[in-house]
Design a protein around this motif. Structure first.
Motif, short mmCIF file in Angstrom:
data_model
loop_
_atom_site.label_atom_id
_atom_site.label_comp_id
_atom_site.label_asym_id
_atom_site.label_seq_id
_atom_site.Cartn_x
_atom_site.Cartn_y
_atom_site.Cartn_z
N PHE B 2 -47.75 -23.78 -62.05
CA PHE B 2 -48.59 -24.23 -60.93
C PHE B 2 -49.77 -23.29 -60.72
O PHE B 2 -50.93 -23.72 -60.64
CB PHE B 2 -47.74 -24.32 -59.65
CG PHE B 2 -48.52 -24.64 -58.41
CD1 PHE B 2 -48.84 -25.95 -58.10
CD2 PHE B 2 -48.95 -23.63 -57.56
CE1 PHE B 2 -49.58 -26.25 -56.96
CE2 PHE B 2 -49.69 -23.92 -56.43
CZ PHE B 2 -49.99 -25.23 -56.13
N THR B 4 -50.87 -20.93 -62.75
CA THR B 4 -51.72 -20.80 -63.95
C THR B 4 -52.73 -21.95 -63.98
O THR B 4 -53.93 -21.74 -64.17
CB THR B 4 -50.84 -20.85 -65.21
OG1 THR B 4 -49.88 -19.80 -65.13
CG2 THR B 4 -51.68 -20.67 -66.46
N TYR B 5 -52.19 -23.15 -63.80
CA TYR B 5 -53.05 -24.35 -63.83
C TYR B 5 -54.10 -24.27 -62.72
O TYR B 5 -55.30 -24.54 -62.93
CB TYR B 5 -52.14 -25.57 -63.66
CG TYR B 5 -52.77 -26.92 -63.95
CD1 TYR B 5 -54.02 -27.04 -64.52
CD2 TYR B 5 -52.06 -28.08 -63.65
CE1 TYR B 5 -54.57 -28.30 -64.77
CE2 TYR B 5 -52.60 -29.34 -63.90
CZ TYR B 5 -53.86 -29.43 -64.46
OH TYR B 5 -54.40 -30.67 -64.70
N ARG B 8 -56.73 -21.64 -63.55
CA ARG B 8 -57.63 -22.10 -64.61
C ARG B 8 -58.59 -23.17 -64.10
O ARG B 8 -59.76 -23.19 -64.47
CB ARG B 8 -56.81 -22.68 -65.76
CG ARG B 8 -55.86 -21.71 -66.37
CD ARG B 8 -56.50 -20.98 -67.52
NE ARG B 8 -55.52 -20.20 -68.23
CZ ARG B 8 -55.73 -19.00 -68.70
NH1 ARG B 8 -56.93 -18.45 -68.56
NH2 ARG B 8 -54.79 -18.35 -69.34
#
Lengths: 253, 504
Positions: B2, B4-5, B8
């Motif tokens: 979650f 990381t996404y 990014r």
């Protein structure tokens, strides 16, 4: 038409599977991975469009099937039925022992998460995530813990020859590399079925052969049921079984 | 995954993130500044009111003003032939009267017991606002002229003598009229009322033992201007009061509510208003019950006017009032408009982002992501964008508030029409017949009327409170959630097959 014809289709497919199929299929040979019974799919609009007409079809476990046909003939719709992305307007679709034609959204999502891998023509990678993270997205809905997720994603990338590109985002990869990442993403969860929608449509000839070789190798090694939708006869010829779909009707080639 | 996404996405879509965050930041900063300034103006109003009503007063009760009646006309001072002291051919006369000012109303002191007996009243105090007018002057010694041997018949110009004595030695006369505001207070209680907002400057305050005693506590500023100190005496209504102490305002005001404070019973008897009061100061036991207490008092005392702090605040005029109106009208609406615009920008950009990411979400759904997970992802991204905007807005808002405070804006406020200060209230100091009033107020024939207002200069201080910070964080979260909820709802409505088909 279809009941008799599909019986023949299945028989032909089963034979082909015996000769050239994978050594260790995900399901025992002779069992049906898919059974479609009188499947019709219509799209409502100003004019109702019938994409699939009363299709009955059986696909054996471990079989490699190519679906061909003209644009608008119903190829992608059939693939969506097989991939639990959509429900038929009428008829039944069985995947293994499950009837997926009437499952609620959450259970369909679960089927897609566990049993089906997708490879798309446009790769469909998340542009902001790295190759490694893109592969990990397939394990997210399965609740795989972080460390194991990363390990399995790394292994999947290594299996498609991209271990050294794990930290690259899609924009930094060639088309062939992106499709390899997409294949790694599809296979990392070890599905029973791999559905590929024009997997080489956006690639040059050399890369096409490379990707096809990869898919064939994985199919053989892992005992997958592989269904490829393609316009390309060169791709279709490499399949055990070829189906043609036109105006929503499936015929054996 | 979650985070990381999320990380990014926010990093990969910097432009969208920046636009949403900037919009939110500006809106939140504006709301913070308007809120802080509004609180500052409210505090300033309270300060102005506090100078008159004291600390802790929730309600005031006054007699409903009546039309001027009989006896409200000009005051008349009468002197007998033997009045005054004569020396060197001049007679000095002086007379003082302690009365209610023109137009001021009184009511029965038993109202205090009535109010104290009501539910929800924690404290109450009564006062009687008066005005002491001293008429003093110097005139020629007419008795010397009448009793002298050089009396001549009228018309016999040969025997006439020019006037002698008086203030100029040539038979002239001069008169001064001094006005002092006097407040009769209960010596035993200062919990509420004007004396609750003063501090002792010298001597002592009024005590319960002072009831019936001719003692007075003076406003320190007045005492200085009148050259009076503890131990001196002052004539109020013909009675010499001993100055036992001086008091100063605890607020930013230069003066307290009145020039002089004397025991209530003595104020009533000397002014001839036994059993009468002019004001009641009431403290409710809970701020939630102020309206209920107001209604009870109005029912118990139907002829009285009951005012809350909100009512009193509306009586504050001057630049303070202008600032208050500006804040409550223009400032509030502008900040709300900017806030709505920021929210809309955030929502529209989020929806646009979801639309642009149709294939992305379709793909995620195809590989098994559930709707809730995708909605959570979109909402999380929006929330973080909102929080980034909130953090930036907090910094900008705090900087803005700091600048406002640095500017040291001075607002002038007058609590007009208030009887607590009485005629010639705190601002009226030593008005004399010449019309000049120390303190810069205009005097003249209408000096008394002008003096019924207490003018206070207050430096605007916009406070940074927990509430202001909570507003910033709350708005950031709210904006993020609103955008995320709508964007997530859009994403959840995407069917995977359609999402993939739309871009195939």
């Amino acid at each position: 038409m279809t009941a008799v014809e599909t019986g023949a289709v299945h028989a032909a497919g089963a034979e082909a599977s015996t000769e050239t199929g994978p050594a260790t299929p995900a399901r025992p040979k002779g069992t049906h991975m898919y059974v479609l019974e009188n499947v019709t799919k219509q799209y409502a609009g100003k004019r109702t469009v019938t994409a699939l007409k009363d299709v009955s079809l059986e696909i054996a476990a471990g079989q490699m099937v190519a679906i061909q046909g003209p644009t608008g003939g119903g190829k992608s719709t059939l693939l969506q039925m097989l991939g639990a992305l959509d429900r038929p307007t009428s008829g039944r679709v069985r995947l293994g022992e499950s009837d997926i034609s009437h499952l609620p959204d959450a259970k369909l999502a679960r089927v897609r998460a566990k049993e089906v891998g997708f490879v798309f023509q446009g790769f469909n990678l998340i542009p902001t995530l790295t190759a490694q993270e893109n592969v990990e997205t397939a394990l997210e809905p399965l609740g795989v813990p972080g460390p194991e997720r990363r390990r399995r994603a790394a292994e999947a990338l290594a299996a498609v020859g991209l271990a050294d590109r794990a930290t690259h985002v899609p924009g930094e990869l060639s088309g062939g590399q992106q499709q390899r990442v997409a294949i790694a993403r599809a296979l990392v969860k070890e599905p029973d079925v791999l559905l590929a929608d024009e997997p080489t449509g956006a690639l040059d000839e050399e890369t096409r052969d490379e990707i096809l070789g990869l898919l064939e190798g994985l199919w053989r090694d892992r005992g997958l049921t592989l269904v490829i939708v393609t316009h390309d006869s060169a791709v279709a010829r490499r399949a055990e079984r070829r189906l043609h779909i036109k105006h929503g009707t499936v015929t054996e080639r | 995954m979650f985070f990381t996404y999320l990380r990014r996405e926010l990093a990969g879509r910097r432009r969208q993130t920046a636009i949403i965050a900037i919009g939110m930041a500006l809106a939140i900063a504006l709301v913070m500044i308007v809120n802080a300034v509004s609180t500052g103006v409210r505090d300033a109003q309270a300060q102005v009111l506090q100078s008159v009503y004291g600390v802790g007063t929730d309600l005031t009760v006054t007699a409903t003003p009546a039309a001027p009646g009989e006896g409200d006309g000009p005051q008349r001072f009468e002197f007998g032939a033997d009045d005054g002291e004569t020396a060197d051919g001049s007679t000095s006369i002086s007379q003082s009267r302690l009365t209610s000012g023109p137009g001021s109303q009184t009511f029965d002191a038993s109202s205090l017991d009535t109010v104290q007996g009501l539910g929800g009243v924690s404290a109450a105090a009564a006062t009687l606002a008066l005005e002491n007018v001293t008429f003093s002057g110097e005139l020629p010694d007419f008795s010397a002229q009448q009793d002298g041997t050089d009396r001549v018949a009228p018309g016999d110009g040969t025997g006439e003598q020019p006037p002698q004595g008086g203030f100029d030695g040539a038979g002239g006369s001069a008169f001064d009229v001094d006005r002092v505001s006097v407040l009769g207070v209960d010596p035993a209680g200062a919990a509420v009322g004007p004396l609750s907002s003063v501090e002792l400057a010298d001597g002592r305050g009024l005590e319960s033992g002072d009831t019936g005693q001719a003692v007075v506590v003076l406003d320190a500023t007045y005492a200085t201007s009148a050259e009076l100190a503890v131990g001196d005496t002052i004539d109020l209504g013909g009675t010499d009061f001993e100055v036992v102490g001086t008091v100063a305002s605890t607020s930013a005001d230069a003066t307290t509510a009145s020039n002089a404070y004397i025991p209530l019973d003595l104020a009533q008897s000397i002014s001839g208003q036994d059993g009468m009061i002019s004001d009641l100061y009431v403290q409710a036991d809970s701020s939630d019950r102020i309206d209920a207490v107001q209604a009870e008092i109005e029912e118990a005392l139907p002829d009285a006017t009951v005012s809350t702090q909100a009512d009193l605040a509306s009586q504050v005029s001057g630049s303070l009032s202008t600032a208050s109106s500006l804040i409550s009208n223009l400032g509030l609406w502008v900040s709300l408009a900017v806030l709505v615009a920021a929210f809309l920008i955030a929502i529209l950009f989020t929806i646009q982002g979801v639309t642009r990411r149709t294939r992305e979400f379709g793909t995620l759904k195809a590989i098994g992501w559930r709707n809730g997970r995708i909605v959570g992802q979109v909402a999380g991204e929006s929330l973080v964008q909102g929080l980034i905007g909130g953090a930036a807005g907090l910094v900008i808002g705090l900087a803005g508030i700091w600048i406002v405070n640095l500017m040291g804006l001075t607002l002038g406020g007058s609590a007009g029409g208030i009887t607590a200060g009485g005629p010639g209230g705190a601002a009226m100091q030593g008005a004399d017949a010449s019309g000049a009033m120390p303190g810069g107020m205009a005097g003249g024939p209408f000096g008394a009327a002008a003096a019924t207002q207490t003018t206070t200069e207050v430096v605007l201080n916009a406070p940074v409170t927990v509430g202001v910070i909570a507003i910033a964080i709350g708005l950031a979260v709210l904006g993020g959630l609103a955008a995320g909820a709508i964007g997530g709802w859009r994403a959840s409505r995407l069917r995977p097959a359609e999402a993939l088909r739309s871009v195939a």
